[in-house]
Enzyme design. Structure first.
Site, PDB file in Angstrom:
ATOM      1  N   GLY A  31      85.955  48.589  46.463  1.00 55.91           N
ATOM      2  CA  GLY A  31      84.646  48.953  47.005  1.00 55.91           C
ATOM      3  C   GLY A  31      84.095  50.190  46.304  1.00 55.91           C
ATOM      4  N   GLY A  32      84.266  51.345  46.941  1.00 59.77           N
ATOM      5  CA  GLY A  32      83.684  52.594  46.460  1.00 59.77           C
ATOM      6  C   GLY A  32      83.862  52.857  44.972  1.00 59.77           C
TER       7      GLY A  32
ATOM      8  CG  HIS B 269      84.720  42.700  53.411  1.00 65.45           C
ATOM      9  ND1 HIS B 269      84.631  43.761  54.279  1.00 65.45           N
ATOM     10  CD2 HIS B 269      85.201  43.191  52.253  1.00 65.45           C
ATOM     11  CE1 HIS B 269      85.042  44.857  53.664  1.00 65.45           C
ATOM     12  NE2 HIS B 269      85.395  44.539  52.425  1.00 65.45           N
TER      13      HIS B 269
ATOM     14  CG  ASN C 215      82.634  44.264  48.435  1.00 67.21           C
ATOM     15  OD1 ASN C 215      81.430  43.993  48.368  1.00 67.21           O
ATOM     16  ND2 ASN C 215      83.296  44.296  49.581  1.00 67.21           N
ATOM     17  CD1 TRP C 216      79.786  46.827  42.770  1.00 64.79           C
ATOM     18  CD2 TRP C 216      77.714  46.288  42.115  1.00 64.79           C
ATOM     19  NE1 TRP C 216      79.757  46.865  41.393  1.00 64.79           N
ATOM     20  CE2 TRP C 216      78.499  46.538  40.969  1.00 64.79           C
ATOM     21  CE3 TRP C 216      76.371  45.924  41.945  1.00 64.79           C
ATOM     22  CZ2 TRP C 216      77.981  46.446  39.673  1.00 64.79           C
ATOM     23  CZ3 TRP C 216      75.854  45.819  40.662  1.00 64.79           C
ATOM     24  CH2 TRP C 216      76.666  46.093  39.537  1.00 64.79           C
ATOM     25  CE  LYS C 217      83.020  47.658  50.698  1.00 63.85           C
ATOM     26  NZ  LYS C 217      83.882  48.434  51.574  1.00 63.85           N
TER      27      LYS C 217
ATOM     28  CD  GLU D  50      82.865  47.049  54.659  1.00 59.82           C
ATOM     29  OE1 GLU D  50      82.017  46.597  53.863  1.00 59.82           O
ATOM     30  OE2 GLU D  50      83.647  47.976  54.368  1.00 59.82           O
TER      31      GLU D  50
ATOM     32  CD  GLU E 256      89.309  44.129  51.093  1.00 55.59           C
ATOM     33  OE1 GLU E 256      89.087  44.744  50.057  1.00 55.59           O
ATOM     34  OE2 GLU E 256      88.413  43.863  51.922  1.00 55.59           O
TER      35      GLU E 256
ATOM     36  CB  SER F  56      91.312  53.724  49.539  1.00 51.18           C
ATOM     37  OG  SER F  56      90.514  53.884  50.694  1.00 51.18           O
TER      38      SER F  56
ATOM     39  N   GLY G 174      87.634  52.138  52.633  1.00 54.65           N
ATOM     40  CA  GLY G 174      86.641  53.214  52.639  1.00 54.65           C
ATOM     41  C   GLY G 174      87.131  54.491  53.302  1.00 54.65           C
TER      42      GLY G 174
HETATM   43  P1  PGA Z   1      87.063  50.518  49.322  1.00 53.08           P
HETATM   44  O1  PGA Z   1      86.560  49.072  49.834  1.00 53.08           O
HETATM   45  O2  PGA Z   1      87.661  50.303  47.952  1.00 53.08           O
HETATM   46  O3  PGA Z   1      85.861  51.368  49.320  1.00 53.08           O
HETATM   47  O4  PGA Z   1      88.111  50.962  50.310  1.00 53.08           O
HETATM   48  C1  PGA Z   1      87.304  47.917  49.595  1.00 53.08           C
HETATM   49  C2  PGA Z   1      86.619  46.718  50.194  1.00 53.08           C
HETATM   50  O5  PGA Z   1      86.022  46.861  51.271  1.00 53.08           O
HETATM   51  O6  PGA Z   1      86.623  45.609  49.645  1.00 53.08           O
END
Ligand code: PGA
Length: 253
Positions: A236-237, A97, A9-11, A99, A169, A215, A175
Site C-alpha cells: 500500500g503506502g 481487501h 495497491n494505490w487505494k 478495507e 494481509e 506495511s 497501514g
Molecule cells: P500498507 O497496505 O502497505 O500501507 O500496509 C497494504 C494493503 O492494504 O494492501
C-alpha cells in the site's frame, strides 16, 4: 515455477497527473526482470485505461482494479462489473481487501461470487485474506483464515485455483507500520499452502502464488521475500513512492 509478484495497491490516492507520473517513473528504464516476475499496479478505476495503455508494451507490468461488484450487471448505481473491466483490457482485480470487507460488509459468499465473475471474464483475482488483531491475540488466526479460504475459494476447480493470487494481509499490519515478522508471515503462508494442499493436492498448492501485505517497504522486503512460502507482496503506502516500490520490485530478484 510459481510467479513472484510485487503488487501496488494505490487505494484512493493520486490525481490523474500524479498517477501518470508515478507509473512512468516506476516503469521507465526499469531493469530487466526475470521471466517469473510480475509487477501489478492496482490503480483507481478512473485511471485503469490510461495505466493499461502505459504498460501495454511491457510484459512484466500489469494493471489491476481494486474491486468489482458481485453481480453481473444491472441497477447497481456506482458499481463496476467484471465485464466492464474485461472490456477495457484489465487482467487483474483485488478481491476482499479488508478495507472493503470491514467498512462495506463484504461477505465471504459475495467474494466467491466476485471471483466467479472475474474468472468468467478471464481476469485474475488477487484474493485478500487475513485476521484482525483480536483474532491474532486469541491465537485463532489459522482457523479464521482457513474459513475465509474455504468459503470464498473452495468451490473453484483446481485449474482456476492455481491461477489466482492469494494475499495474506493481517489487518493489524495494514497501514500501521507494524509488519508481521518474517516468521509470522512464513508460518501463515506455510499454513495456507497446507490448507490448499489438503483440498487440491500438493502440486496445485505449490503452484499458487502467496503474497504478503501489511506495511511492506524497501527495508523489510528482502527478508520477507527470503521466506520459503512468501512469493512477493501487496504494497500500500510504500507503492506510492517510486524509489521505495522499485526497491521492493528489485528485492524479488
Ligand atoms: P500498507 O497496505 O502497505 O500501507 O500496509 C497494504 C494493503 O492494504 O494492501
Amino acid at each position: 515455477m510459481r510467479k513472484k509478484i510485487a503488487a501496488a495497491n494505490w487505494k484512493m490516492n493520486t490525481t490523474f497527473q500524479e498517477a501518470e507520473n508515478l507509473l512512468r517513473t516506476i516503469t521507465q528504464n526499469s531493469p530487466l526482470l526475470d521471466a517469473n516476475i510480475q509487477v501489478v499496479f492496482a490503480v483507481p478505476f478512473p485511471y485503469l485505461q490510461m495505466a493499461s495503455s502505459m504498460v501495454a508494451e511491457t510484459p512484466h507490468y500489469n494493471i489491476a482494479a481494486q474491486n468489482c461488484y458481485h453481480q453481473k450487471s444491472g441497477a447497481y448505481t456506482g458499481e463496476v462489473s467484471a465485464a466492464m473491466l474485461h472490456s477495457i483490457g484489465v487482467h487483474y482485480c483485488i478481491v476482499g481487501h479488508s478495507e472493503r470487507r470491514v467498512p462495506f460488509g463484504e461477505s465471504n459468499e459475495q467474494l466467491a461470487a466476485k471471483i466467479n465473475l472475474l474468472f468468467e471474464y478471464g481476469i485474475v483475482p488477487i484474493f485478500c485474506c487475513g485476521e484482525p488483531l483480536l483474532i491474532r491475540e486469541a491465537g485463532t488466526e489459522n482457523s479464521f483464515v482457513e474459513n475465509q479460504l474455504k468459503e470464498s475459494l473452495f468451490h473453484l476447480p483446481a485449474t482456476q485455483l492455481a491461477q489466482l493470487i492469494i494475499a495474506y494481509e493481517p489487518i493489524w499490519a495494514i497501514g500501521t507500520g507494524k509488519t508481521a515478522t518474517t516468521d509470522q508471515a512464513q508460518a501463515m503462508h506455510a499454513f495456507i499452502r497446507t490448507v490448499l494442499g489438503k483440498k487440491y493436492g500438493t502440486a496445485v498448492a505449490e503452484e499458487t502464488s502467496l503474497i504478503y501485505g501489511g506495511s511492506v517497504k524497501a527495508s523489510n522486503a528482502n527478508e520477507l521475500f527470503d521466506a520459503a512460502d512468501v512469493d512477493g507482496a501487496l504494497v500500500g503506502g510504500a507503492s506510492l513512492q517510486a524509489e521505495e516500490f522499485k526497491a521492493i520490485i528489485a528485492a524479488l530478484k
